[in-house]
Design an enzyme around this catalytic site. Structure first.
Site, PDB file in Angstrom:
ATOM      1  N   ASN A 284      83.637  42.167   1.649  1.00 55.75           N
ATOM      2  CA  ASN A 284      82.532  41.302   1.259  1.00 55.75           C
ATOM      3  C   ASN A 284      81.155  41.881   1.606  1.00 55.75           C
ATOM      4  O   ASN A 284      80.161  41.552   0.973  1.00 55.75           O
ATOM      5  CB  ASN A 284      82.707  39.936   1.943  1.00 55.75           C
ATOM      6  CG  ASN A 284      81.564  38.992   1.655  1.00 55.75           C
ATOM      7  OD1 ASN A 284      81.369  38.591   0.532  1.00 55.75           O
ATOM      8  ND2 ASN A 284      80.792  38.654   2.687  1.00 55.75           N
TER       9      ASN A 284
ATOM     10  N   TYR B 202      71.152  50.591  -5.637  1.00 51.31           N
ATOM     11  CA  TYR B 202      72.155  49.574  -5.299  1.00 51.31           C
ATOM     12  C   TYR B 202      73.154  49.416  -6.438  1.00 51.31           C
ATOM     13  O   TYR B 202      74.373  49.351  -6.222  1.00 51.31           O
ATOM     14  CB  TYR B 202      71.453  48.241  -5.022  1.00 51.31           C
ATOM     15  CG  TYR B 202      72.378  47.045  -4.968  1.00 51.31           C
ATOM     16  CD1 TYR B 202      73.194  46.815  -3.862  1.00 51.31           C
ATOM     17  CD2 TYR B 202      72.447  46.145  -6.036  1.00 51.31           C
ATOM     18  CE1 TYR B 202      74.048  45.715  -3.819  1.00 51.31           C
ATOM     19  CE2 TYR B 202      73.295  45.051  -5.996  1.00 51.31           C
ATOM     20  CZ  TYR B 202      74.086  44.846  -4.891  1.00 51.31           C
ATOM     21  OH  TYR B 202      74.936  43.761  -4.853  1.00 51.31           O
TER      22      TYR B 202
END
Length: 211
Positions: free
Chosen positions: A48, A117
């Site tokens: 996560n 990202y």
């Protein structure tokens, strides 16, 4: 604090916190060792952790890029490897590895601060499919899944825009965002699929989100 909140809310099960810097392989290995000692091993691994730094491709700082690679790509790979080895050594054949990806792992938006990202999340897309293939080659029934959300109301924007908290807050005020509970429900849906069903990727975004 979160463990106490879960207990006081009456949720079933027990949350056991363990401090681990996912950019440090030694700490990851130590965590998996502790899990083996205290809880036998890992049956389900949900990768996560993820972050973005505002480092464009033409002017970004190498340190920011490296941090994103370490957490978003390397930590996912190390945790996946260690979770699989934990399952293998205990003959767990119905485990599950879930990577929390991003819609940025499927499309590149015209915002320079998230381009690197996005590259790390494209890597997660590739890693998850590669993992699925290797699990098949290993003749296991362990499954691999991506969950790719759009905008989720978390502390993510405050890390991305850590020098501009007002801009970070505004990120979550423009539309009705996904909540952490929506992500949890997606994880439960994935885990509850029949053994012969492997969900490859769930792409989900707020109804009001444009990109």
């Amino acid at each position: 604090k979160l463990a106490a909140e879960c207990q006081s809310a009456g949720y079933p099960g027990t949350l056991i916190p363990y401090k681990c810097d996912l950019s440090n392989e030694e700490e990851i290995l130590s965590m998996f060792s502790a899990i083996r000692t205290l809880h036998q091993g890992v049956d389900v691994c949900i990768n996560n952790a993820g972050l973005a730094r505002p480092e464009p491709l033409l002017s970004g700082k190498t340190e920011g890029w490296r941090t994103m690679i370490d957490v978003n790509v390397m930590a996912v790979s190390i945790c996946t490897r260690e979770a699989y080895q934990s399952m293998k050594e205990r003959n767990i054949d119905d485990g599950h590895i879930i990577n929390i990806n991003s819609m940025n792992g499927h499309s590149v938006v015209p915002q320079s601060v998230v381009h690197f990202y996005s590259a790390t999340k494209y890597a997660v897309t590739a890693l998850t499919e590669g993992l699925r293939q290797e699990l098949r080659e290993a003749k296991t029934h362990i499954r691999a899944t991506c969950i790719s959300p759009g905008l989720v109301e978390t502390g993510f924007a405050f890390k991305l825009h850590d020098n501009d908290p007002e801009r970070a807050a505004a990120t979550y005020e423009s539309i009705r965002c996904l909540k952490a509970e929506d992500m949890a429900n997606a994880v439960i849906y994935v885990l509850s699929a029949p053994p012969h069903v492997q969900i490859g990727d769930i792409q989900m975004r707020p109804t009001e989100q444009i990109s």
